[in-house]
Design a protein around this motif. Structure first.
Motif, short mmCIF file in Angstrom:
data_model
loop_
_atom_site.label_atom_id
_atom_site.label_comp_id
_atom_site.label_asym_id
_atom_site.label_seq_id
_atom_site.Cartn_x
_atom_site.Cartn_y
_atom_site.Cartn_z
N ALA A 238 2.42 2.40 -4.64
CA ALA A 238 1.63 1.20 -4.38
C ALA A 238 1.93 0.13 -5.43
O ALA A 238 2.34 0.44 -6.55
CB ALA A 238 0.15 1.54 -4.38
N ARG B 253 -8.70 -4.19 -2.61
CA ARG B 253 -7.94 -2.98 -2.26
C ARG B 253 -8.83 -1.75 -2.44
O ARG B 253 -9.83 -1.78 -3.18
CB ARG B 253 -6.71 -2.84 -3.16
N VAL C 237 -8.68 2.56 -3.32
CA VAL C 237 -7.88 3.65 -3.86
C VAL C 237 -8.69 4.93 -3.72
O VAL C 237 -9.81 5.02 -4.24
CB VAL C 237 -7.53 3.44 -5.34
N ASN D 50 0.84 -1.18 0.00
CA ASN D 50 0.00 0.00 0.00
C ASN D 50 0.88 1.24 0.00
O ASN D 50 2.05 1.20 0.40
CB ASN D 50 -0.93 0.00 1.21
N THR E 52 -3.73 4.16 -1.26
CA THR E 52 -4.31 2.82 -1.34
C THR E 52 -4.38 2.19 0.03
O THR E 52 -3.65 2.56 0.96
CB THR E 52 -3.47 1.91 -2.26
#
Length: 363
Positions: free
Chosen positions: A56, A86, A88, A50, A95
């Protein structure tokens, strides 16, 4: 995207081998200089770190959806190779990890302790629950708003069994969409059918397709598909499917229970023009904007196509060459783009083999 060979960095979207053919590239690409492509997040290297922007890492991101969540405007990404969901932040490029440990497996429980095996596509319902097509587990998983991960549908064994979701069977489920009546539609790729789940009652049925591979239109019970993958809903609630090996986009008119070909001839190619005569090369992702225009990840052509509300197909972004070049839409390059999301004046692309999320800004 039935399996992924991480050493070769190549998705296998069908169970048998595919021979890629060179196609005559259409000269009618995007000429709108106000459309630009940039990299929103991702270093280009495989990983699950992250960070912000290019700090990322992703590993073959395939699914992407935009949503306002907890007061922020976020993208949720199915990070297929990492078996993670994930997040964003669109504004900052920061992230995070929403669900999964990064270990491919099967475990329910708290979101960050759960395990998935190839999260191929994702969708939210009106309550904010996240549904995941857990492809290699042959299941639909759910992450509730309280952060708990459960199995929503499927036993884990590949099959084509309807009925209660707890005993139903799926075979490499891919695209999922949820309509205004709380019905979920699933592209059941391995079975060559479209499934329907009434979320309120927890029952699954075969909505369209016989199970045989083909390109037959007509009544949903008699229609055939050949590895259906991506899904989208129009404003009227009709269901659209990227039919990979048929190289076209199919339309299921819900009110009449009929299947038709929305765009594509069935032949591999890269030609623009009227939807009925345009050609595609194994399209995977699709999404509508608020104006009724559809955007399609023409995956094996490495471009994003646009089908206007009037039925004209153009190349929205990409040259057709594999690469990761930013800049104007007519000179930008992609590498196996799959998932698409729209937020504001931008189309976001899971640029799968580049391990990044790209942003196409419409000036």
């Amino acid at each position: 995207m039935k399996k992924i060979n991480q050493s070769a960095a190549l998705f296998f979207v069908i169970a048998v081998s595919v021979t890629l053919v060179s196609c005559s590239k259409s000269s009618s690409s995007s000429s709108n200089s106000s459309v630009t492509v940039s990299t929103l997040v991702g270093s280009g290297s495989s990983g699950n770190t992250n960070g912000t922007g290019t700090a990322a890492d992703f590993t073959f991101p395939s699914a992407i959806v935009a949503i306002n969540y907890a007061g922020t405007n976020d993208l949720f990404v199915g990070d297929f190779g990492n078996s993670l969901i994930r997040t964003v932040n669109i504004s900052s490029g920061a992230t995070g990890t929403y669900a999964g440990t990064g270990i491919s497996g099967f475990a329910n429980g708290a979101a960050l302790s759960a395990e998935f095996n190839g999260p191929a596509n994702i969708a939210f319902d009106a309550s904010g629950d996240l549904f995941i097509s857990d492809e290699e587990n042959n299941m639909i998983r759910e992450v509730t708003t309280s952060g708990n991960t459960i199995t929503f549908a499927g036993t884990g064994t590949a099959g084509l069994t309807d009925g209660p979701v707890a005993t139903a069977q799926l075979n490499h489920p891919e695209g999922i969409v949820i309509d205004a009546s709380n019905n979920m539609y699933i592209a059941d790729l391995g079975n060559n059918v479209i499934r329907k789940i009434n979320i309120s009652t927890g029952t699954i049925s075969t909505f369209a397709g016989t199970g045989a591979a083909g390109l037959d239109n007509g009544a949903t019970a008699n229609a055939t598909f050949n590895e259906p993958y991506g899904m989208a809903l129009d404003a009227a609630g009709n269901v659209y499917v990227t039919d990979i090996l048929n190289n076209c986009i199919r339309k299921i008119t819900v009110s009449t229970s009929t299947v038709s070909t929305f765009a594509g001839t069935g032949a591999k190619g890269f030609s623009n023009g009227a939807a009925a005569s345009a050609t595609f090369n194994q399209p995977l992702g699709c999404i509508f904007d608020s104006g009724g225009n559809m955007y399609v990840s023409d995956t094996y052509n490495n471009v994003i196509r646009k089908i206007s509300a009037s039925g004209n197909v153009t190349t929205f972004a990409g040259t057709g060459a594999q690469g990761m070049t930013n800049g104007s839409a007519s000179t930008a390059t992609f590498n196996f783009p799959i998932g698409l999301a729209i937020s504001g004046n931008a189309v976001f692309v899971a640029d799968t083999h580049n391990n990044v999320i790209r942003k196409i800004t419409i000036g």
